[in-house]
Write an enzyme that holds these catalytic residues in place. Structure first.
Site, mmCIF file in Angstrom:
data_model
loop_
_atom_site.group_PDB
_atom_site.id
_atom_site.type_symbol
_atom_site.label_atom_id
_atom_site.label_comp_id
_atom_site.label_asym_id
_atom_site.label_seq_id
_atom_site.Cartn_x
_atom_site.Cartn_y
_atom_site.Cartn_z
ATOM 1 N N ARG A 6 -7.888 -5.193 -10.768
ATOM 2 C CA ARG A 6 -6.840 -5.769 -8.516
ATOM 3 C C ARG A 6 -6.040 -6.498 -9.083
ATOM 4 N NH1 ARG A 6 -12.683 -5.694 -5.638
ATOM 5 N NH2 ARG A 6 -12.966 -7.097 -6.937
ATOM 6 N N ARG A 62 8.148 0.536 -15.404
ATOM 7 C CA ARG A 62 8.523 1.625 -16.194
ATOM 8 C C ARG A 62 9.737 0.642 -16.265
ATOM 9 N NH1 ARG A 62 4.819 5.308 -16.457
ATOM 10 N NH2 ARG A 62 4.269 6.619 -15.640
ATOM 11 N N CYS A 74 0.985 6.661 -7.330
ATOM 12 C CA CYS A 74 1.319 5.994 -5.356
ATOM 13 C C CYS A 74 0.939 6.074 -4.420
ATOM 14 C CB CYS A 74 2.597 5.573 -4.888
ATOM 15 S SG CYS A 74 3.935 4.284 -6.115
ATOM 16 N N GLU A 77 -2.198 2.949 1.763
ATOM 17 C CA GLU A 77 -4.086 2.305 2.667
ATOM 18 C C GLU A 77 -3.827 3.041 3.916
ATOM 19 O OE1 GLU A 77 -6.264 0.239 1.179
ATOM 20 O OE2 GLU A 77 -4.928 0.168 -0.543
ATOM 21 N N ARG A 89 -1.150 -2.778 -3.033
ATOM 22 C CA ARG A 89 -2.158 -3.693 -4.321
ATOM 23 C C ARG A 89 -2.264 -2.226 -5.215
ATOM 24 N NH1 ARG A 89 -3.478 -2.837 1.368
ATOM 25 N NH2 ARG A 89 -5.425 -4.535 1.759
ATOM 26 N N TYR A 107 -4.273 -12.028 -7.001
ATOM 27 C CA TYR A 107 -4.283 -11.783 -5.773
ATOM 28 C C TYR A 107 -2.422 -12.877 -5.288
ATOM 29 C CZ TYR A 107 -7.604 -9.175 -5.058
ATOM 30 O OH TYR A 107 -8.885 -8.086 -5.789
ATOM 31 N N ARG A 115 -8.591 -11.380 -1.078
ATOM 32 C CA ARG A 115 -10.321 -11.565 -2.213
ATOM 33 C C ARG A 115 -9.935 -13.197 -2.490
ATOM 34 N NH1 ARG A 115 -14.030 -8.055 -3.124
ATOM 35 N NH2 ARG A 115 -15.050 -9.908 -4.118
#
Length: 126
Positions: A6, A62, A74, A77, A89, A107, A115
């Site tokens: 993540r 790319r 893509c 959210e 994200r 992150y 997180r």
């Protein structure tokens, strides 16, 4: 074993260059931190908050040499009230011998608040 890595990053403005540049920064750090080869990646999912509309952040993948054939998608959210704005994200699924606790999640910028317990920044004191 297939594992998920993540990552998240924020942008200051809804501008195409900034979105793609930030996404590339995030992807490169995820790859570096986990020693990922494109040939070991099943797919990459990239989501954005609803205030990011200027371009597809997947364009950043790319730019990476050797990543031409990695599937990427893509999406938007869920618009949760008071959620972190201008956030990108990434969920990268990879074939690896690492245990879950050995995966370094990344992150960056304001996204560290999502997180902090898993943040690479916290692990390495970047």
């Amino acid at each position: 074993m297939i594992r998920g890595i993540r990552g998240a990053i924020t942008v200051e403005r809804n501008e195409a260059n900034e979105i793609v540049d930030a996404t590339e920064t995030l992807l490169r750090e995820m790859i570096r931190a986990n020693d990922v080869a494109a040939s070991d990646v099943s797919f990459v999912l990239i989501s954005v908050t609803e205030d990011i509309t200027a371009t597809f952040p997947a364009q950043a993948l790319r730019r990476l040499e050797g990543w031409t054939y990695v599937p990427v998608m893509c999406m938007r959210e869920i618009p949760v009230p008071n959620s972190l704005p201008r956030c990108i994200r990434v969920m990268m699924t990879v074939h690896t011998t690492k245990k879950q606790e050995e995966i370094s999640h990344v992150y960056l910028r304001d996204a560290v608040v999502l997180r902090p317990d898993l943040s690479l920044t916290k692990k390495t004191e970047m």
